[in-house]
Design an enzyme around this catalytic site. Structure first.
Site, PDB file in Angstrom:
ATOM      1  N   HIS A  18     -16.780 -25.083 -90.354  1.00  0.00           N
ATOM      2  CA  HIS A  18     -17.959 -25.749 -90.904  1.00  0.00           C
ATOM      3  C   HIS A  18     -17.686 -26.343 -92.286  1.00  0.00           C
ATOM      4  CE1 HIS A  18     -21.948 -27.017 -90.741  1.00  0.00           C
ATOM      5  NE2 HIS A  18     -22.604 -25.870 -90.611  1.00  0.00           N
TER       6      HIS A  18
ATOM      7  N   ASP B 154     -19.410 -31.000 -89.656  1.00  0.00           N
ATOM      8  CA  ASP B 154     -20.851 -30.772 -89.731  1.00  0.00           C
ATOM      9  C   ASP B 154     -21.388 -30.348 -88.369  1.00  0.00           C
ATOM     10  OD1 ASP B 154     -20.950 -31.459 -92.407  1.00  0.00           O
ATOM     11  OD2 ASP B 154     -21.268 -33.594 -91.977  1.00  0.00           O
TER      12      ASP B 154
END
Length: 410
Positions: free
Chosen positions: A381, A385
């Site tokens: 992450h 995204d």
């Protein structure tokens, strides 16, 4: 002439190995290129062959020792002398057959005139730990019958025997207790797997998103063309080829999933080296299908088959497992319904395949039975995204549910 057995070059960045096991003992004859010793590195297991024909005369590095590249492991004496000596009759002791006097009491004949217990009686005696000396046989020539054993049990022979059995079992309780646990040193490969998985958890901001795919179209396509495909290309048409093509197709649209972090930089890869996780007896390995995005479905299947065979035989080279940009793992072959795969650092994405199960699905307002598979995408992450990850997985799903898209590059 004596020839040294040395640690071969093990690949880029690999400088040492652990002695796994010796295949030959001192004095045994060896042939040219016959495996002598197994080396374990943090990436692969390597067999070191004999460079000459002869006899193993010295072992320097023992099992469990850590050795460096080019270190001497032992020596082989080459030439006819070494071979003839190892096979000479004087060097081999042939055990003589035991004489009749040396045979065990259990194999000796029963006393003269005495019949052995009836089979049903012998079975009952064994089950209740009763010796022949505790029972008087009522059969012909003193044979012990089942009724004799039942009578002895009724008179308490079983109880007295049970006490002796309990005493014996108590004396052996300590060794049995010690055998309930065993401490075994991890192999180099297992140590590396443990370290890398923990590093991935500690370094990446790992998150997993899920989806499900209807496998009807792929299964139908495979069923229709698998025989023709195998006849033409010499390899079976599996599911992994379709998944690899679908991943390559989606990575073109979402290059961040194929990238990695290097310090404060993001390194984008303009190619796809697909790592295919393979389970082996010694642990999980991830050989790499290089430039998978440039391959046809047949080429991908051939390379997966080749690498899988090398992995199962323990013959993967270090170079076969380097340079991956994205990994695919299939827990479905073991029956897994859903999982959260761990990233293969420094990669930023890994796709998890799972078991295909028939489920009731609503399609066009009707309930029908479909072969469904859960898909899992774990991603870093820090650079990927959530929207990218979810849409990437949707693209994989769309390609698998409409495999013609892969052919038309849509």
């Amino acid at each position: 002439m004596t020839t040294g057995i040395r640690v071969p070059t093990l690949g880029e960045s690999v400088t040492e190995a652990t002695i796994g096991k010796w295949f030959k003992k001192l004095g045994e004859a060896v042939a040219v290129d016959e495996p002598l010793v197994e080396l374990e590195t943090d990436k692969v297991t390597v067999e070191v062959p004999s460079p000459v024909m002869g006899k193993l005369t010295e072992i320097i590095a023992k099992e469990g020792d850590i050795v460096e590249v080019n270190a001497v492991l032992g020596f082989v004496e080459s030439g006819a002398a070494g071979i003839s000596q190892s096979f000479s009759p004087s060097a081999t002791s042939i055990p003589e057959a035991p004489s009749e006097l040396e045979q065990s009491p259990s194999s000796s004949a029963t006393p003269s005139g005495t019949m052995p217990p009836a089979p049903s009686a012998a079975k009952l005696m064994a089950e209740n730990n009763i010796a022949k000396s505790d029972i008087s046989g009522s059969g012909k020539r003193g044979q012990i019958l089942k009724e004799d054993v039942l009578g002895a049990l009724a008179q308490g022979t079983k109880a007295s025997t049970s006490v002796a059995t309990l005493t014996a079992s108590s004396s052996s309780a300590a060794p049995i207790q010690e055998m309930r646990e065993e401490r075994v040193r991890m192999t180099k490969l297992r140590q590396t797997i443990a370290r890398r998985l923990k590093d991935a958890q500690n370094t990446a901001a790992m998150l997993t998103t899920f989806n499900e795919v209807d496998m009807s179209a792929v299964m139908d396509l495979r069923k229709r063309y698998k025989d023709l495909f195998e006849k033409k290309h010499g390899v079976k048409l599996g599911f992994m080829g379709f998944f690899t093509k679908a991943v390559c197709h989606a990575l073109k649209e979402f290059p961040t999933v194929n990238a990695e972090i290097d310090g404060t930089d993001i390194v984008y890869k303009n190619y796809v080296n697909a790592g295919i996780a393979v389970g082996t007896d010694k642990g999980l390995v991830v050989p790499v299908v290089r430039d998978a995005d440039q391959m046809s479905l047949a080429e991908i299947e051939k390379e997966i088959s080749r690498l899988g065979r090398l992995a199962r035989d323990g013959k993967l080279a270090v170079s076969d497992m380097q340079g991956g940009t994205f990994t695919i793992t299939n827990g479905g072959v073991y029956g897994s319904l859903m999982s959260t795969p761990i990233l293969n650092a420094p990669q930023s994405g890994i796709l998890g395949m799972h078991a295909i199960k028939e489920r009731a699905m609503v399609v066009g307002g009707q309930i029908i039975i479909c072969p469904m598979m859960y898909l899992a995408l774990s991603y870093d992450h820090r650079i990927v995204d959530g929207q990218e990850a979810v849409t990437f997985l949707v693209r994989v799903k769309e390609s698998l549910e409409d495999p013609e898209r892969l052919v038309l590059d849509l």
